[in-house]
Design a protein around this motif. Structure first.
Motif, mmCIF file in Angstrom:
data_model
loop_
_atom_site.group_PDB
_atom_site.id
_atom_site.type_symbol
_atom_site.label_atom_id
_atom_site.label_comp_id
_atom_site.label_asym_id
_atom_site.label_seq_id
_atom_site.Cartn_x
_atom_site.Cartn_y
_atom_site.Cartn_z
ATOM 1 N N LEU A 7 3.147 -43.453 6.822
ATOM 2 C CA LEU A 7 4.024 -44.332 7.586
ATOM 3 C C LEU A 7 3.501 -45.757 7.685
ATOM 4 O O LEU A 7 4.187 -46.636 8.206
ATOM 5 C CB LEU A 7 4.233 -43.776 8.989
ATOM 6 N N ARG A 10 11.331 -38.873 14.646
ATOM 7 C CA ARG A 10 11.668 -38.048 13.485
ATOM 8 C C ARG A 10 10.759 -38.362 12.300
ATOM 9 O O ARG A 10 10.362 -37.466 11.553
ATOM 10 C CB ARG A 10 13.143 -38.240 13.122
ATOM 11 N N SER A 11 10.403 -39.626 12.108
ATOM 12 C CA SER A 11 9.507 -39.995 11.013
ATOM 13 C C SER A 11 8.119 -39.400 11.216
ATOM 14 O O SER A 11 7.524 -38.846 10.289
ATOM 15 C CB SER A 11 9.403 -41.519 10.897
ATOM 16 N N THR A 30 14.236 -42.696 15.753
ATOM 17 C CA THR A 30 13.828 -42.912 14.364
ATOM 18 C C THR A 30 12.333 -42.693 14.194
ATOM 19 O O THR A 30 11.880 -42.029 13.245
ATOM 20 C CB THR A 30 14.207 -44.331 13.914
ATOM 21 N N VAL A 31 11.547 -43.239 15.108
ATOM 22 C CA VAL A 31 10.094 -43.106 15.018
ATOM 23 C C VAL A 31 9.656 -41.655 15.221
ATOM 24 O O VAL A 31 8.799 -41.149 14.489
ATOM 25 C CB VAL A 31 9.415 -44.036 16.033
ATOM 26 N N GLY A 82 8.118 -35.661 10.762
ATOM 27 C CA GLY A 82 8.169 -35.293 9.354
ATOM 28 C C GLY A 82 6.813 -35.417 8.675
ATOM 29 O O GLY A 82 6.439 -34.578 7.856
ATOM 30 N N ALA A 83 6.055 -36.449 9.033
ATOM 31 C CA ALA A 83 4.745 -36.661 8.425
ATOM 32 C C ALA A 83 3.680 -35.756 9.032
ATOM 33 O O ALA A 83 2.751 -35.329 8.337
ATOM 34 C CB ALA A 83 4.333 -38.125 8.601
ATOM 35 N N ARG A 139 10.846 -51.294 15.037
ATOM 36 C CA ARG A 139 12.264 -50.927 15.050
ATOM 37 C C ARG A 139 13.049 -51.792 16.045
ATOM 38 O O ARG A 139 14.167 -52.222 15.766
ATOM 39 C CB ARG A 139 12.429 -49.442 15.417
ATOM 40 N N ALA A 170 5.616 -48.574 6.468
ATOM 41 C CA ALA A 170 6.787 -48.989 7.243
ATOM 42 C C ALA A 170 6.521 -50.232 8.074
ATOM 43 O O ALA A 170 7.466 -50.843 8.586
ATOM 44 C CB ALA A 170 7.233 -47.853 8.160
#
Length: 271
Positions: free
Chosen positions: A128, A172-173, A169-170, A176-177, A156, A131
């Motif tokens: 991440l 979920r990111s 958004t953060v 996922g990682a 964001r 990003a």
């Protein structure tokens, strides 16, 4: 792993919000009732508060336990505010960042706190990094997972996301990682509170005329406290509370998600 609280409503003393309740955030630093990870939150604490006619909050943070700070006890007795964010910290890993690692983190009008941990930190978060602009990485307020999460959220927000979307958004990111992460985030601009429940407890108490509190756990046994379901994003202000599933990419609440007097208005004046 940490406890935190945010409040918007009629002006109250910090002591009334953070110290006086029977199971206050102050007491949660050594005797939390619902904390699932860790037992003592003695690795730092902080409180941020807003005053009328100034959008930038003041902060008071320290590296040690809140119960050992007599200056905080004096501040809490006399400082009053209609918008507060406070946290007590149980460190994910040992470090030398001292009070820089204590929430609330801040930028402009925003205050932020993270209750939880990024699993596998720092290796799991490496995907991440791309990003973030390099200047954001160089400006991290501490070398901790929470400071990195705040950098992602702030990026964001600066990109134009509304608070709930930025948090969603953060989360979920990061999930996922690093799927085993616990990502209860708390954000306010002094008017609206946004929060996520992801892997740890989150509660709210909303009563017309008495303000809205969002916290890791209730600070008393008032039946008005409601638990937020896991995998949920919350948006609150003095008008009410909205809940929406974090799995929803649009983070668009349905009518059934409205609580406590109807949906929050887009923006209310701070008093």
């Amino acid at each position: 792993m940490c406890r935190h609280l945010a409040y918007v409503g009629p002006e109250e003393s910090l002591g009334r919000l953070l110290v006086e309740p029977p199971h206050s955030l102050y007491r949660q630093s050594w005797a939390p009732r619902r904390q699932r990870h860790g037992t003592v939150n003695a690795d730092g604490f902080g409180v941020g508060w807003y005053v009328p006619d100034d959008p930038v909050p003041a902060r008071y943070r320290r590296a040690g336990p809140v119960w050992a700070d007599l200056s905080f006890a004096d501040l809490a007795r006399v400082v009053r505010s209609g918008a507060v964010l406070a946290a007590v910290r149980d460190a994910t890993l040992a470090g030398a960042d001292a009070e820089a690692a204590a929430a609330p983190f801040a930028a402009g009008e925003w205050l932020f706190s993270h209750n939880g941990a990024v699993a596998g930190w720092p290796d799991a978060a490496a995907p991440l990094v791309a990003a973030l602009p390099p200047v954001d990485l160089l400006s991290l307020q501490a070398r901790t997972d929470s400071a990195f999460v705040w950098a992602l959220v702030l990026h964001r927000l600066r990109s134009g996301d509304e608070p709930a979307r930025a948090l969603g958004t953060v989360v979920r990111s990061l999930a996922g990682a690093a799927p085993a992460s616990r990502l209860n985030l708390l954000l306010t601009d002094g008017v609206t509170i946004a929060a996520t429940a992801w892997g740890d407890s989150l509660w709210y108490r909303a009563e017309p005329g008495s303000g809205t509190v969002v916290a890791s756990e209730p600070y008393d046994d008032d039946p008005l406290w409601q638990e937020v379901p896991d995998r949920t994003v919350l948006t609150a202000n003095r008008a009410g509370v909205l809940l929406a599933p974090l799995e929803d990419p649009a983070l668009a609440p349905t009518p059934s998600s409205v609580r406590a007097g109807g949906p929050p208005s887009p923006k209310e004046p701070r008093t």
